[in-house]
Enzyme design. Sequence first.
Site, PDB file in Angstrom:
ATOM      1  N   ASN A   9       1.368  15.394  -6.095  1.00 20.04           N
ATOM      2  CA  ASN A   9       1.215  15.457  -4.634  1.00 20.04           C
ATOM      3  C   ASN A   9       1.553  16.825  -4.067  1.00 20.04           C
ATOM      4  O   ASN A   9       1.105  17.175  -2.984  1.00 20.04           O
ATOM      5  CB  ASN A   9       2.097  14.395  -3.966  1.00 20.04           C
ATOM      6  CG  ASN A   9       3.541  14.525  -4.382  1.00 20.04           C
ATOM      7  OD1 ASN A   9       3.875  14.367  -5.555  1.00 20.04           O
ATOM      8  ND2 ASN A   9       4.394  14.840  -3.439  1.00 20.04           N
ATOM      9  N   THR A  33       5.445 -12.926   3.215  1.00 22.44           N
ATOM     10  CA  THR A  33       4.172 -13.266   3.846  1.00 22.44           C
ATOM     11  C   THR A  33       3.218 -12.082   3.749  1.00 22.44           C
ATOM     12  O   THR A  33       3.597 -10.950   4.072  1.00 22.44           O
ATOM     13  CB  THR A  33       4.406 -13.656   5.321  1.00 22.44           C
ATOM     14  OG1 THR A  33       5.325 -14.750   5.328  1.00 22.44           O
ATOM     15  CG2 THR A  33       3.119 -14.046   6.016  1.00 22.44           C
ATOM     16  N   CYS A  57       8.737  13.470   2.205  1.00 18.86           N
ATOM     17  CA  CYS A  57       9.981  12.711   2.066  1.00 18.86           C
ATOM     18  C   CYS A  57      11.159  13.664   1.869  1.00 18.86           C
ATOM     19  O   CYS A  57      12.294  13.311   2.102  1.00 18.86           O
ATOM     20  CB  CYS A  57       9.917  11.778   0.857  1.00 18.86           C
ATOM     21  SG  CYS A  57       8.323  11.020   0.641  1.00 18.86           S
TER      22      CYS A  57
END
Length: 390
Positions: free
Chosen positions: A156, A242, A330
Site C-alpha cells: 500500500n 447481523t 493509519c
Amino acid sequence: MSVFLDHASTTTLREESKAALLRALEETGNPSSVHSSGQLVRSILEDARDQIAKAINCNRSEVIFLSGGTEADNHAIKGIYWQQIAKDPNRNIIITAATEHHALLDPAIWLEANQGAKVHYLRVESDGMVNLNSLQEFLTENHRRVALISLMTVNNETGVITDIQKVSEIAKPFGIPVHSDAVAAFGHVPIDFASSGLAAMSISGHKVGAPIGIGALIVRRDMKPESLLHGGGQERALRSGTMNFASAAAFAAAATASLADMDSREEKLGKLRDELENKVLELIPEAIVTTKGANRVPHNAHLIFPNTQSDSLLFLLDQQGISVSSGSACQAGVLGPSHVLIGMGIEENLAKACIRVTLGHTTTAADIDAFIAAIGPAVSGAIKAQALQN
Ligand SMILES: Cc1ncc(COP(=O)(O)O)c(C=O)c1O
C-alpha cells in the site's frame, strides 16, 4: 482548490455504490429473519456476495463479509494460526515481511507476545520486492514448524507487486496455508482467487469506491479458521453479527464498477504517474523514485526528497491544497520513519523524507499539474525547516 492525490488511503465514493447503498437502505429487515422482509434483504446480501465472487473468481460461499481490511487480516492471521496450532502444537511460525501493513503485522506480533508464536520476516530488497528465494530456503529447513505464510499482493505504500502465485507454488509441496492482504490490489490488478492457490485473501470496500466499513475475507472452502467472534454464527460461523447487507450491496457495486474500467483507468493513471515522476525529477534532480524498476502498480508514485521531513512536506503541500500522504493513513500523526522503507533497508533519514502520491478514478491531468506547481516550493520550504532543526 483541493486536489486529492491520496487514493490509496481511501478513494472517492463511486456513484454506482452510493446508488446501491441508498436503494438498500430503503429496506427494513434482518437478513437472518425468516419472514419476507428478512428474505428480501437476504437476497440483497446474496446478490452482493455473487458479485464479489465473480469479481475475484471464487465460490460464493468463500466470501465472508466483515468490516474491512483490518478485520479481515486479524481474522486470517489469528484464525489460521489457531487452526494450525490446534492440529500441531509445533507449528508456531508465521512467515511474513517487515513491509506488510500494520493490520497484518500487529496481529502476528500480538500472537508472538501472547500466544507463543514466532514471526519470521523474509528478506526484502531495496526496491521493495520480497525475496522469494529466501522463502524457499526457509521452508526447506523449517517447514514442519510453519503455521502459515502471509504476504500482501500489492504494497500500500510503495505499490510494489508480489508474485502471489509463486508464493503459493513454493508453499504447496509443504501443505502450508498462504494468506494475502489484497486490499491495495483489488480493483487495480487482476485477481483470480480460484487459481491463486491461496487459503485466504483480504479485501476492503473503501479502496474501490465503496463507503468505509465494509470488506471481505475470502476463505477457501476447506479452510476452517478459528473465529474471533462468537454469536449468531453468521457468515459460515466465521463472523457472527447481523450482516450489513446495505454496505455489502455498495461494496459489490463499487467492485463491479472498479473492475469494469480497471484496464483503461490504470493505463491512463500510469501515463499521468510517469509524467508526474519525470517532472519531479526534472525540477528536483536529488529526488528519488523509491521503487523505480520494481514491478509496481501504475497509480502509485513513491518519492523521497533528501534533507526534508515527510510531515513538513505534507503540511506545505496541504497549504497549497494538495492532499498526499507519507504512507499508511493509519500511521499518520505518528512521527518516525516509514516502517516499509526501513524494512527495505533504506536509511532512516531518507525513510523520514518520503511521500506517497496515489492517483484514482477521479484524477485528472490538471491534478498532476497542480502537484507539479506545488512540489518545488514545498520541498524548498521543507529543506529550510529541516536546516533550522539541525
Ligand atoms: C494493504 C492494506 N491492508 C489493510 C488495510 C486496512 O484496511 P481497512 O482500512 O479497511 O481496515 C489497508 C488500509 O489502508 C491497507 O492499505
